[in-house]
Design a protein around this motif. Structure first.
Motif, short mmCIF file in Angstrom:
data_model
loop_
_atom_site.label_atom_id
_atom_site.label_comp_id
_atom_site.label_asym_id
_atom_site.label_seq_id
_atom_site.Cartn_x
_atom_site.Cartn_y
_atom_site.Cartn_z
N HIS A 69 63.80 89.07 59.71
CA HIS A 69 64.23 90.32 59.08
C HIS A 69 65.75 90.41 59.08
N ASP A 105 64.74 93.25 51.80
CA ASP A 105 65.81 92.89 52.74
C ASP A 105 66.99 92.21 52.01
N CYS A 131 61.05 93.38 56.39
CA CYS A 131 60.66 92.59 57.57
C CYS A 131 59.48 91.69 57.21
#
Ligand SMILES: [Zn+2]
Length: 304
Positions: free
Chosen positions: A108, A134, A190
């Motif tokens: 992550h 992300d 994540c």
């Protein structure tokens, strides 16, 4: 500020508080401030084969994994800005070549798992593949993170993403397939990685957990920067509970008791990383922490 499930990032928060209390001016890419947060993050650990073509190349707590194939290798987690040198030494100690790393993945977008990415991509020419939500974090060096955008101690060198991943996407190289499971909440993108390993003629399911942790200060029910955080955690636990797991691994060694298990790995003996019960207990424990914190925050919101 409440402290929930164990997570080394707590120490970072403390380190950051101490640093600001001491009026230390922190450069966005200050390595010492980040590295000082936990000695186990920077202490080398002897690299070793976990099973099949999966190897551990991280530090005592910051997990980094090497998946080897005849067409080059996949590296999971670049860790701190200071970690690439350590990871490279671990890869080479195992007899593999640094420049054979073709794909870089992360658990992550927090600096303890991705601050070394820019350097590793530069050194190896690997392709960076990151979960959709992300991507803005890693490409902004953490400056677009929903929670830490105002804390420079959480920033790191930005790195360009070559392939944007979505939930369930496959990453394939040299006959090995990894699956990217979006297990959001801790960060918006994540990722929990799964792959199949073959050992002694047996096929094993490996799971590398991204992070089920609720950080101190996370607002589960009303975060303007992440309104669906609680729903994402709900989905994460649903996903984690659905994954078949023989080999239990994660972004931090502490998740899967690296320090206790690694010394028990002996040729011909039972592989201590085969721990489906440990995986289920880990997931159940963190789900319970999530439910308790959610109930607490809902009650507080109700009474205010
Ligand atoms: Zn994290």
């Amino acid at each position: 500020m409440t402290h929930l499930t164990p997570h080394p990032t707590r120490r970072v928060i403390l380190g950051s508080i101490l640093a600001s209390a001491a009026c230390i001016s922190i450069d966005p890419f200050d390595r010492s401030a980040q590295a000082a947060s936990n000695p186990d993050w920077i202490t080398p650990f002897p690299p070793f084969k976990i099973a099949g073509n999966l190897y551990y190349v991280g530090s005592r707590d910051l997990a980094s994994f090497l998946v080897t194939t005849p067409s080059g290798h996949i590296l999971i987690n670049s860790n701190l800005a200071t970690s690439p040198r350590q990871i490279r030494a671990a890869v080479e100690k195992l007899g593999f070549q640094w420049h054979d790393v073709k794909i870089l993945l992360i658990s992550h977008a927090h600096y303890d798992h991705c601050a070394g990415s820019a350097a590793i991509l530069h050194e190896t020419g690997a392709k960076y593949m990151v979960m959709d939500a992300d991507v803005s974090d890693v490409e902004s060096g953490g400056q677009k993170n929903f929670h830490f955008a105002h804390d420079k101690t959480f920033f790191y060198s930005p790195a360009k993403v070559d392939r944007i991943l979505h939930d369930g996407d496959k990453v394939e190289l040299g006959g090995t397939t990894l699956i990217a499971h979006k297990t959001a909440g801790h960060t918006k993108g994540c990722t929990t990685w799964t792959m199949k390993l073959t050992e002694n003629g047996r096929t094993l399911d490996a799971v590398i957990v991204g992070s089920p942790n609720i950080l101190s200060g996370y607002n589960l029910i009303n975060d303007p920067g992440y309104p669906k955080m609680a729903a994402d955690f709900e989905q994460q636990f649903k996903t984690l509970k659905s994954l078949p797991c023989d080999i239990f691994l994660g972004a931090h060694g502490a998740y899967f008791n690296l320090l206790e298990k690694a010394p028990r790995l002996k040729p011909g003996g039972a592989n201590p990383f085969i721990d489906p019960a440990g995986y289920r207990a880990f997931v159940a424990d963190h789900e319970q922490s999530f439910r308790a914190e959610l109930a607490k925050q809902q009650a507080a919101a109700h009474h205010s």
